[in-house]
Design a protein around this motif. Structure first.
Motif, short mmCIF file in Angstrom:
data_model
loop_
_atom_site.label_atom_id
_atom_site.label_comp_id
_atom_site.label_asym_id
_atom_site.label_seq_id
_atom_site.Cartn_x
_atom_site.Cartn_y
_atom_site.Cartn_z
N LYS A 203 0.83 -1.41 -0.31
CA LYS A 203 -0.07 -0.01 -0.29
C LYS A 203 0.91 1.30 -0.36
CE LYS A 203 -3.98 2.38 2.12
NZ LYS A 203 -2.90 3.68 2.50
N ALA B 194 2.82 1.66 -3.25
CA ALA B 194 1.10 2.22 -4.38
C ALA B 194 1.19 3.68 -4.39
CB ALA B 194 -0.28 0.92 -3.93
N ASP B 195 1.01 4.32 -2.92
CA ASP B 195 0.77 5.24 -2.69
C ASP B 195 2.05 6.16 -2.93
OD1 ASP B 195 -1.57 4.55 -1.43
OD2 ASP B 195 -1.43 5.42 0.59
N THR C 214 1.48 6.92 -6.89
CA THR C 214 1.01 7.50 -6.84
C THR C 214 0.91 9.20 -7.11
OG1 THR C 214 -1.26 6.28 -6.12
CG2 THR C 214 -1.54 9.32 -6.86
N VAL C 215 1.55 10.05 -5.06
CA VAL C 215 2.02 11.36 -5.23
C VAL C 215 3.23 11.08 -6.70
CG1 VAL C 215 3.60 9.87 -4.34
CG2 VAL C 215 2.44 12.85 -4.06
N LYS D 185 3.28 10.54 -9.32
CA LYS D 185 2.90 10.96 -10.81
C LYS D 185 1.88 11.86 -11.14
CE LYS D 185 4.00 6.64 -12.83
NZ LYS D 185 2.85 5.05 -13.42
N GLU D 186 1.32 12.59 -10.29
CA GLU D 186 1.12 14.29 -9.96
C GLU D 186 1.66 14.81 -10.30
OE1 GLU D 186 -2.14 16.03 -9.14
OE2 GLU D 186 -2.66 14.36 -9.20
N ARG E 266 -0.15 17.27 -5.10
CA ARG E 266 1.57 16.38 -4.72
C ARG E 266 2.27 16.55 -2.85
NH1 ARG E 266 4.24 17.60 -8.49
NH2 ARG E 266 5.62 18.77 -7.95
N LEU F 99 -0.56 15.10 -0.43
CA LEU F 99 -0.25 13.76 -1.15
C LEU F 99 0.89 13.68 0.34
CD1 LEU F 99 -1.52 13.45 -4.53
CD2 LEU F 99 -2.82 12.00 -2.06
#
Length: 557
Positions: free
Chosen positions: A488, A491-492, A495-496, A498-499, A505, A508
């Protein structure tokens, strides 16, 4: 007994100040700062470089040298973390962060006479992207992989997919770099020392030499990166000599430098002096005119004696690593919490670090955007630590604790002394600590990277002001130094990274810091402002919180 010891310390301090003052007075009559040569400036560094080619390095001592020789498309403003133009006088990014357009400076020459232009920029990026064989090992291409992913043809399934797509000249003075997806490493990557731009003619010679040789842990650097003859950048200094026996790299002023300031001295010598006491003594005697990582106890006496002791801003972190595979009990969160509660961070700040140091509560200093004020806290509480250990069935925990010797880092001025405080804290909570002292390079770095140390101390100085440069370095993927798999969290982090929206960002990042400290993979310890010292008659460079000082600013008064 206490008063006698205190009197002894005060007497020693008085003698130290007197000695420093005498040295300063003796030196004040010498316009050359004691070097015997007003055209030469000698600076003491706590470590030696590994390579003259920054793209093959991962260490700050290499980058300290190569930053004087190589320039990047962008850089940081003197003394700060704001990104400003360098070899590119302006740039634009597309709204989705996939296309980066750079308008280049005209009239720039490499040290070997080659012209700097868009084709030269692409020659460099294509070199890195098309590396094969040994060059794909992280011993050599670690930063390329961190900043732009893998290669045109990955040769190992563990190598990340390439994010770099293309570099295209648009005439002589415009270049377009395209990536596959937005990354939080951009635009910071375009400032990174490892992406310093080389002469195309030099790159051809590198290629002709072939790949490095050796096996994992025993790689040999290519010959061009160890000798001063071939490597050529555009910076204010060029390579003259690397005397490994004397542990000195000599740079010469580049008369054709395009920018400002031009080098203020004709020769710049980076001389390795690993011990802070030896650095102070060499400065006092005039053998050197400056050195880095002043021992905290020397700051005030040096200032009182007339030396200049500028301090960098806080942009680093020291932490206690906990390798969960090396010690299975560390897989229990209660054990990790117990260790966190056992540590008196403030005692390290007070006794071992310079003024301005702070106890850390997350894996970045509060000077980085994305710092969270809501992270879980683990206050110093030895009794609670004992209770947690007992509840986890670890009240008789015996654990190996690795620490480095013969080194000083910006975030860690005296590793053995910091280790002793941590050891005493842990043993007071009932944990048996087994000392594992190691030489910094390669022993300690190899052991921690390979996950062989259940507990260890190490740290980081940021490359640019993006939270991903801190927490992404450690927690974006599985790392042997930590030995945990939290899908997790990984994965998080993805995500951040690619923001493209900076404001989103930052929020996040704050949530990620909370998540990391809830999981508690290790214990953030301190952040501190490292100091440099210079002779009274030197005009020193502007200090950088990123340790990116420009020694072209150095001159004699």
């Amino acid at each position: 007994m206490k008063s006698r010891k205190l009197r002894g310390l005060l007497a020693l301090a008085s003698v130290t100040v007197l000695a420093l003052g005498t040295a300063a007075c003796a030196k004040s009559d010498r316009d050359d700062g004691g070097s015997g040569d007003k055209d030469t400036f000698v600076f003491g560094t706590p470590g030696s470089p590994k390579s003259l080619d920054p793209s093959l390095a991962t260490d700050g001592e290499t980058f300290r040298v190569t930053r004087q020789v190589f320039e990047t498309l962008l850089k940081h403003e003197p003394g700060g973390t704001k990104i400003v133009p360098s070899l590119a006088e302006s740039y634009e990014q597309s709204p989705d962060g996939l296309i980066w357009t750079f308008n280049l400076r005209s009239g720039v020459k490499f040290h070997d006479g080659e012209a700097f232009n868009a084709a030269a920029v692409c020659k460099n990026y294509e070199r890195w992207y098309n590396w094969t064989g040994t060059y794909q090992n992280t011993n050599f291409s670690s930063y390329w992989q961190e900043l732009f992913g893998g290669f045109a043809k990955n040769e190992d399934a563990k190598t990340p997919a390439a994010n770099f797509k293309s570099c295209a000249p648009q005439g002589d003075l415009k270049v377009v770099i395209t990536v596959d997806h937005y990354s939080a490493t951009l635009p910071g990557a375009f400032t990174h020392a490892s992406l310093g731009l080389h002469s195309p003619k030099a790159i051809e010679k590198y290629t002709a030499e072939g790949n490095p040789t050796g096996e994992a842990g025993k790689f040999n650097y290519p010959a061009f990166s160890q000798t001063a003859g071939t490597v050529a950048g555009t910076g204010p200094f060029k390579y003259a000599n690397w005397d490994k026996g004397a542990q000195e790299v000599t740079l010469e002023a580049f008369d054709g430098y395009w920018g400002s300031p031009k080098a203020g001295v004709k020769k710049l010598v980076m001389k390795t002096i690993k011990d802070a006491n030896a650095g102070r003594q060499a400065l006092q005697s005039g053998d050197i005119q400056g050195y880095d990582l002043v021992a905290p106890a020397d700051v005030s006496p040096l200032k009182d004696a007339g030396y200049q002791v500028p301090t960098r801003g806080v942009f680093n972190l020291l932490y206690l690593g906990m390798q969960q595979e090396a010690e299975p009990l560390l897989q229990k969160k209660e054990v990790r919490e117990a260790i966190a509660h056992a540590i008196d961070k403030q005692s390290i700040v007070t006794s071992k670090l310079p003024p301005g140091a702070k106890a850390a509560d997350q894996f970045m200093p509060d000077t980085v955007e994305g710092y969270s004020t809501t992270v879980p806290k683990y206050d110093y509480n030895p009794e609670k630590a004992k209770e947690l250990l007992k509840g986890a069935g670890a009240d008789k925990l015996s654990i190996d604790f690795c620490y480095p010797t013969e080194v000083s880092r910006p975030y860690m001025p005296s590793p053995p002394e910091i280790f002793e405080i941590l050891k005493a804290n842990l043993q007071a909570a009932g944990i048996t600590v087994n000392d594992k002292p190691m030489k910094w390079a390669p022993d300690y770095l190899d052991a921690t990277d390979a996950g062989k140390c259940p507990l260890y101390i190490i740290g980081w100085t940021g490359d640019y002001n993006e939270a991903y440069n801190f927490i992404g370095t450690w927690f974006a993927v599985y790392d042997g130094g930590w030995g945990f798999k939290n899908e997790k969290l990984f994965a998080d982090m993805a995500t951040v990274s690619k923001e493209p929206d900076k404001a989103k960002r930052i929020e996040l990042y704050k949530a990620l810091n909370d998540e990391i400290m809830t999981y508690l993979p290790g214990v953030p310890l301190t952040s501190s402002p490292p100091s440099m010292a210079f002779a009274p008659n030197v005009n020193p460079p502007t200090t950088s919180p990123l340790t990116q000082e420009n020694f072209a600013e150095v001159s004699y008064k």
